[in-house]
Design an enzyme around this catalytic site. Structure first.
Site, short mmCIF file in Angstrom:
data_model
loop_
_atom_site.label_atom_id
_atom_site.label_comp_id
_atom_site.label_asym_id
_atom_site.label_seq_id
_atom_site.Cartn_x
_atom_site.Cartn_y
_atom_site.Cartn_z
N LYS A 52 0.62 -1.35 -0.19
CA LYS A 52 0.06 -0.25 0.08
C LYS A 52 1.13 1.20 0.04
O LYS A 52 2.13 1.44 0.98
CB LYS A 52 -1.76 0.20 0.93
CG LYS A 52 -1.71 1.09 1.23
CD LYS A 52 -3.14 1.23 2.35
CE LYS A 52 -4.27 1.84 2.15
NZ LYS A 52 -4.89 1.94 3.79
N SER B 4 -9.88 2.12 2.17
CA SER B 4 -9.51 2.89 1.42
C SER B 4 -7.89 1.75 0.97
O SER B 4 -7.61 1.92 -0.18
CB SER B 4 -8.45 3.70 2.75
OG SER B 4 -7.24 2.97 3.51
N SER C 79 -9.84 -0.33 6.63
CA SER C 79 -9.44 -0.37 5.34
C SER C 79 -8.03 -1.51 4.63
O SER C 79 -8.42 -1.48 4.10
CB SER C 79 -8.26 0.94 5.04
OG SER C 79 -9.47 2.04 4.70
N1 GLN Z 1 -13.00 4.15 6.00
C1 GLN Z 1 -12.92 4.84 6.65
C2 GLN Z 1 -12.68 6.19 7.11
O1 GLN Z 1 -12.71 6.71 5.88
C3 GLN Z 1 -11.62 3.65 7.90
C4 GLN Z 1 -10.68 4.23 6.46
C5 GLN Z 1 -9.17 3.85 6.87
O2 GLN Z 1 -9.40 2.05 7.85
N2 GLN Z 1 -8.62 4.34 6.07
O3 GLN Z 1 -11.57 7.02 7.87
#
Ligand code: GLN
Length: 497
Positions: free
Chosen positions: A80, A155, A179
């Site tokens: 990532k 994400s 994410s």
């Molecule tokens: N979807 C969640 C957010 O937008 C979690 C994102 C994540 O785990 N980085 O914050």
């Protein structure tokens, strides 16, 4: 050996160790797959072809010299784009870091390299890991390999999509509110959020430091465990790193069993907003757990209903502080520095151009929530809810070994459907967020396809902090149970794309 891209990481490692295939061949096969399909999938932001082949060659040379290789040596991985990689671009999916070449490796990057894992490139993500669809990436969305018109989750959509499109057998994600797990669920892959502090955050660009956690992504539970073992463990460079032995997740994955375990079904994770086919597959998973010998009980965690609201105060508050370092002076982009403007003006112009709408929304929200006069009402209240969520977990784990739920309320939604509706987007993480608030460990693994749309459904398994091995023990048993039923893994065919 044809079809190297179909093999699991464990199989590839064995083939490389016993000389059936070289790491260079394995790496090249995956790079060829990237060349063939990634224009459509867009899982990668940067492919490091030369670097990957050089790493693969080094592993092959070590083997030729008679060295005993580690359990994942020579196996390719998609990283990532939130982990720093020395000499290789790291953007966090943001324009503000476009062109930035980190001078150092994150601890996770370092450990991967030390284990001989071959890093193919950096994967697409929502900007600063804020999102559930990868549509917030400043570099365009990623497609879900099951249906390219749908989101791959976020994400970490790029990491999950790289696995589901067989461009990589292993990937790394980060999970602040879901994410790793939500992309795993909607792409039919396995993703694990380790116990908070289990994997070093050093060199992992910070979003919300008290929630962020790096972890493994793979197509099988065993592969995830092998990767977990490589990246986990104490790191003096991260002050929140847990200084304790890593639970033996590989042994747990190899000896999968639920016999004699008490499993709690979280009552609050169903109802309005949950897709019928998701609940159906989840209920079948619970049945399977019973058949495999688990004792299943219902558990109530009433404060989980407040977790999403608390998260959307805590995460933006921490991000408003963390992102202050992107001031046009230290890293990446700088706009308007023509000698006529003050430093403040240059910072403002750079942030205006470099941050996308979701990042700006969160920085503003967090700055507001932390401002004097509002601190107690918003941030303070959210922290109290966080304590209640943690207590709900403690109560539950006094009675059961693991908790289970659907990972997400719905399957992958169409690209664009929730792009203008932040609240609808935020609800994708209803079932994953409580885990981050409490710092526990959790896994998502495939539990079938929803009958109404034929798309993957994820089963979430949650364990107490530092009991990550339970995820793998239960996950491996469920995986084997489903494969016996289906006669094949969920990702049986390499998608044509
Ligand atoms: N979807 C969640 C957010 O937008 C979690 C994102 C994540 O785990 N980085 O914050």
């Amino acid at each position: 050996m044809a079809d190297l891209i179909r093999l699991t990481a464990a199989e590839l490692a064995t083939a490389i160790a016993d000389g059936t295939a070289s790491s260079v061949e394995v790496t090249q096969a995956h790079l060829d797959r990237v060349d063939a399909v990634d224009e459509k999938v867009h899982a990668f932001l940067h492919v490091d072809r030369e670097g990957a082949i050089a790493q693969a060659k080094a592993v092959d040379e070590r083997r030729a010299a008679g060295e005993r290789l580690g359990p994942l040596a020579g196996v390719p991985l998609a990283l990532k784009d939130i982990f720093t990689t020395e000499g290789v671009p790291t953007t966090v999916g943001s324009k503000i870091l476009e062109g930035w070449i980190p001078p150092y490796d994150a601890t996770v990057t370092k450990r991967l390299k030390a284990a001989g894992v071959v890093i193919l490139g950096k994967t697409n993500m929502d900007e600063f890991a804020m999102g559930s669809s990868t549509e917030n990436s400043a570099y365009g969305p990623t497609g879900n390999p099951w249906d390219l018109t749908r989101i791959p989750g976020g994400s970490g959509g790029g990491s999950a999509a790289s696995l589901a499109s067989f461009q990589a057998p292993l990937a790394i994600g980060t999970d602040t509110g879901g994410s790793i797990r939500q992309p795993a669920a909607v792409t039919g892959t396995v993703g694990v959020k380790p116990t908070y502090g289990g994997v070093s955050r050093y060199g992992m660009v910070a979003f919300s430091s008290s929630l962020d956690q790096g972890g493994p992504c793979a197509r099988t539970v065993l592969d995830a465990a092998l990767l977990h073992q490589v990246i986990a463990g104490h790191d003096p460079l991260d002050s929140t790193s847990v200084d304790a032995p890593v639970p033996d997740v590989v042994e747990a994955a190899r000896s999968g069993s639920v016999a004699g375990l008490r499993v709690g079904v979280v009552k609050e994770f169903r109802g309005e907003g949950y897709q019928a086919g998701v609940l159906q597959r989840f209920d079948e998973s619970v049945e399977l757990l019973r058949e495999l010998g688990a004792e299943v009980v219902e558990v109530s965690c009433p404060s989980f209903d407040l977790a999403l609201a608390a998260y959307y105060l805590i995460a933006p508050s921490e991000c408003s502080s963390n992102l202050a370092r992107f001031d046009a002076m230290r890293y990446g982009l700088r706009i308007g520095d023509d000698g006529t403007r003050s430093a403040e003006e240059v910072t403002a112009l750079t942030r205006e151009a470099g941050f996308g709408p979701e990042v700006k929304r969160r920085v503003m929200l967090g700055t507001y929530a932390l401002s004097s006069g509002y601190y107690d009402a918003y941030y303070g209240s959210a922290q109290k809810v966080r304590t209640l969520v943690t207590r709900d977990f403690e109560r539950a784990f006094a009675d059961v070994h693991v908790l289970v739920s659907p990972t997400t309320p719905t399957t992958a939604f169409p690209i664009g459907e929730r792009a203008d509706d932040p609240m609808a987007m935020y609800r994708a993480d209803l079932c994953t967020i409580p885990v981050n608030l409490a710092g526990n460990a959790a896994m998502s693994l495939p539990c079938g396809l929803a009958p109404e749309d034929g798309l993957p459904v994820g089963l979430q398994i949650i364990a107490p902090a530092m009991a990550d091995d339970r995820l793998y023990r239960v996950g491996a048993a469920v995986e084997a149970g489903f494969q016996a039923r289906w006669g094949h893994p969920i990702l049986e065919e390499v998608p044509a794309l």
